[in-house]
Design an enzyme around this catalytic site. Sequence first.
Site, PDB file in Angstrom:
ATOM      1  N   CYS A  81       5.173  -7.960  -4.386  1.00 21.76           N
ATOM      2  CA  CYS A  81       6.187  -7.550  -5.877  1.00 21.76           C
ATOM      3  C   CYS A  81       5.469  -8.551  -6.718  1.00 21.76           C
ATOM      4  O   CYS A  81       6.093  -9.189  -7.116  1.00 21.76           O
ATOM      5  CB  CYS A  81       7.525  -6.854  -5.887  1.00 21.76           C
ATOM      6  SG  CYS A  81       7.080  -6.461  -7.553  1.00 21.76           S
ATOM      7  N   CYS A 199      -0.270  -4.557 -10.515  1.00 24.37           N
ATOM      8  CA  CYS A 199       0.690  -4.540  -8.940  1.00 24.37           C
ATOM      9  C   CYS A 199       0.226  -3.898  -8.215  1.00 24.37           C
ATOM     10  O   CYS A 199      -1.015  -3.323  -8.707  1.00 24.37           O
ATOM     11  CB  CYS A 199       1.850  -3.118 -10.410  1.00 24.37           C
ATOM     12  SG  CYS A 199       2.722  -1.972  -9.137  1.00 24.37           S
TER      13      CYS A 199
END
Length: 262
Positions: A81, A199
Amino acid sequence: MSKRAFRVGQIVPSSNTTMETEVPAILQRYGESHGVNFTFHSSRMRMKKVTKEELAAMDRDSDRCALELSDARMDVMGYACLVAIMSMGHGYHRESERRLHQRTVENGGPAPVVTSAGALVEGLHALGAKRVAIIAPYMKPLTKLVIDYIEAEGVEVLDSISLEIEDNLAVGARDPLALLDIAPKLNIANADAVVLSACVQMPSLAAVPIVEKSLGVPVVSSAISTAFRMLEELELQTVVEGAGALLSGRYSSAAKTVAKAG
């Protein structure tokens, strides 16, 4: 003769579905062309909505994941993440990588740890990119955190597009080729590179070579950068077809140079 084999550990948000598809896809392409086998092993941290509060709670769970994976003796680990790391303060990827690596050492299964946040920064530096444009799925305040983090690492963000998707499952469900319509909206004048997906959860791999060809500048993603740094940590060539300039074999990161010097 048996193929050389590596175990790849993945520390993954519970709602992430892309870290376990794009990173393995990249490494398996490498394996097919270089006679190497990879196996992939995940441990999950609870997170459903991409908010600063959920990201901070999730990050606290990463130590458990590193410990669990080290039970199975990984050769390298990746923390998926990017925004969780970047929302914890400038330079936090270094602290996270050191701490999680130490958990594996304490458990008798030492393994290098790559964070997608650190990998993206290191990948941009490897490309020599001083100015970039980025696409992120986040709400605008989180994209601003990402921009500030990248700029604190010496890379100017000239333009950005925020897709403002808070539900992490919805991010992972996006068609990567939808980025073909979004990328031309970026202002890339004076940009040295484009981050097509800031991302790991937002799919982009299929679009990267197409966008790179159309824009005429190197195009990277968090997933590609993570795979790049994993290959370096495994002391393998950073050459993967169809994964953009960073994985053309022409580049190496300062992190690799430092590791060799040490």
